[in-house]
Motif scaffolding. Sequence first.
Motif, PDB file in Angstrom:
ATOM      1  N   ASN A  31       2.626  -7.966  12.214  1.00 51.66           N
ATOM      2  CA  ASN A  31       1.844  -6.755  11.916  1.00 51.66           C
ATOM      3  C   ASN A  31       2.603  -5.540  12.435  1.00 51.66           C
ATOM      4  OD1 ASN A  31      -1.316  -8.342  12.704  1.00 51.66           O
ATOM      5  ND2 ASN A  31      -0.340  -8.148  10.756  1.00 51.66           N
ATOM      6  N   PRO A  32       2.620  -4.433  11.715  1.00 48.35           N
ATOM      7  CA  PRO A  32       1.775  -4.073  10.589  1.00 48.35           C
ATOM      8  C   PRO A  32       2.332  -4.420   9.206  1.00 48.35           C
ATOM      9  CG  PRO A  32       2.949  -2.126  11.316  1.00 48.35           C
ATOM     10  CD  PRO A  32       3.375  -3.265  12.231  1.00 48.35           C
ATOM     11  N   SER A  33       3.386  -5.191   9.127  1.00 48.14           N
ATOM     12  CA  SER A  33       3.969  -5.542   7.839  1.00 48.14           C
ATOM     13  C   SER A  33       2.973  -6.342   6.994  1.00 48.14           C
ATOM     14  CB  SER A  33       5.233  -6.385   8.039  1.00 48.14           C
ATOM     15  OG  SER A  33       5.701  -6.862   6.795  1.00 48.14           O
ATOM     16  N   THR A  34       2.956  -6.059   5.697  1.00 47.35           N
ATOM     17  CA  THR A  34       2.117  -6.799   4.747  1.00 47.35           C
ATOM     18  C   THR A  34       2.949  -7.701   3.835  1.00 47.35           C
ATOM     19  OG1 THR A  34       2.174  -4.960   3.171  1.00 47.35           O
ATOM     20  CG2 THR A  34       0.300  -5.031   4.715  1.00 47.35           C
ATOM     21  N   GLU A  36       1.480 -10.339   0.986  1.00 48.45           N
ATOM     22  CA  GLU A  36       1.810  -9.997  -0.407  1.00 48.45           C
ATOM     23  C   GLU A  36       2.499 -11.170  -1.103  1.00 48.45           C
ATOM     24  OE1 GLU A  36       3.419  -5.975  -1.208  1.00 48.45           O
ATOM     25  OE2 GLU A  36       3.062  -5.624   0.937  1.00 48.45           O
ATOM     26  N   MET A  50      -3.022  -0.603  11.672  1.00 46.54           N
ATOM     27  CA  MET A  50      -2.127  -0.157  10.603  1.00 46.54           C
ATOM     28  C   MET A  50      -2.057  -1.210   9.489  1.00 46.54           C
ATOM     29  SD  MET A  50       0.880   1.591  12.939  1.00 46.54           S
ATOM     30  CE  MET A  50       2.066   1.577  11.622  1.00 46.54           C
ATOM     31  N   TYR A  51      -2.029  -2.480   9.857  1.00 46.46           N
ATOM     32  CA  TYR A  51      -2.005  -3.584   8.894  1.00 46.46           C
ATOM     33  C   TYR A  51      -3.253  -3.560   8.020  1.00 46.46           C
ATOM     34  CZ  TYR A  51      -2.349  -8.540   7.432  1.00 46.46           C
ATOM     35  OH  TYR A  51      -2.501  -9.715   6.731  1.00 46.46           O
ATOM     36  N   ASP A  81      -5.249  -1.067   7.461  1.00 47.95           N
ATOM     37  CA  ASP A  81      -5.194   0.146   6.639  1.00 47.95           C
ATOM     38  C   ASP A  81      -4.266  -0.038   5.441  1.00 47.95           C
ATOM     39  OD1 ASP A  81      -6.992   1.387   8.353  1.00 47.95           O
ATOM     40  OD2 ASP A  81      -5.447   2.586   9.388  1.00 47.95           O
ATOM     41  N   LYS A  82      -3.125  -0.696   5.658  1.00 53.21           N
ATOM     42  CA  LYS A  82      -2.208  -0.972   4.544  1.00 53.21           C
ATOM     43  C   LYS A  82      -2.873  -1.887   3.511  1.00 53.21           C
ATOM     44  CE  LYS A  82       2.298  -0.490   6.799  1.00 53.21           C
ATOM     45  NZ  LYS A  82       3.549  -1.192   7.157  1.00 53.21           N
ATOM     46  N   SER A 135      -5.145   0.136   1.435  1.00 52.55           N
ATOM     47  CA  SER A 135      -4.370   0.943   0.499  1.00 52.55           C
ATOM     48  C   SER A 135      -3.908   0.104  -0.697  1.00 52.55           C
ATOM     49  CB  SER A 135      -3.169   1.561   1.220  1.00 52.55           C
ATOM     50  OG  SER A 135      -2.385   2.304   0.315  1.00 52.55           O
ATOM     51  N   LEU A 136      -3.398  -1.089  -0.434  1.00 55.39           N
ATOM     52  CA  LEU A 136      -2.986  -1.978  -1.521  1.00 55.39           C
ATOM     53  C   LEU A 136      -4.165  -2.327  -2.428  1.00 55.39           C
ATOM     54  CD1 LEU A 136      -0.665  -4.365   0.522  1.00 55.39           C
ATOM     55  CD2 LEU A 136       0.065  -2.856  -1.351  1.00 55.39           C
TER      56      LEU A 136
END
Length: 182
Positions: A18-21, A25, A62-63, A65-66, A69-70
């Motif tokens: 985290n925060p990478s998605t 994905e 942040m994760y 939130d991402k 957004s996606l």
Amino acid sequence: MTDPLATIITTTSHVPSNPSTVQIEQTLRSIRKYSELSAAPHIVVCDGLKDGTPAQQQDYRMYVDKLRSLASSDAPCDANPFCNTTVLELPEHRHIAHAIKAAADTVETPLIVVHQHDFEWKDGIPLDQIWRTMRTDLAVNHVGLCQFANRGCCNHDTHKHALGSMGLCSAESHSTVADMYR
């Protein structure tokens, strides 16, 4: 367009990446490849963070939130694996069983497909046959999808997680009659 038969439930929680998605994905792309799930409703249920440091809390925020957004993108399903997605965030750490239950309570389809955010699916799961059986034989209400001899339906080699690469699907991917969770 016909009504969808299943809703995808993706469970997720804090992980070191985290925060990478990227991980979630890739996992969702591997599931959206199945025509039966290419545009299905999808719920990402985010378990609350348990005892995280301030940095972990920020990364997880942040994760999430991402993910929101996606999920808010207007891109069509063939371009965005997060099409038809709702993000459900639990206010506190509840663990996977309670996370699945919270998401299942919002499902409107007769079937659900549950999986974890970090297990990509391999090709070849016969969803159409599984679902036909589940719809015609009421005694079949839960089917584990890790039926392949080569370490299950999940591609464990792509991502390492907090416990390392596992030889079995933890809380394995499955398809279930939605009413089983109610």
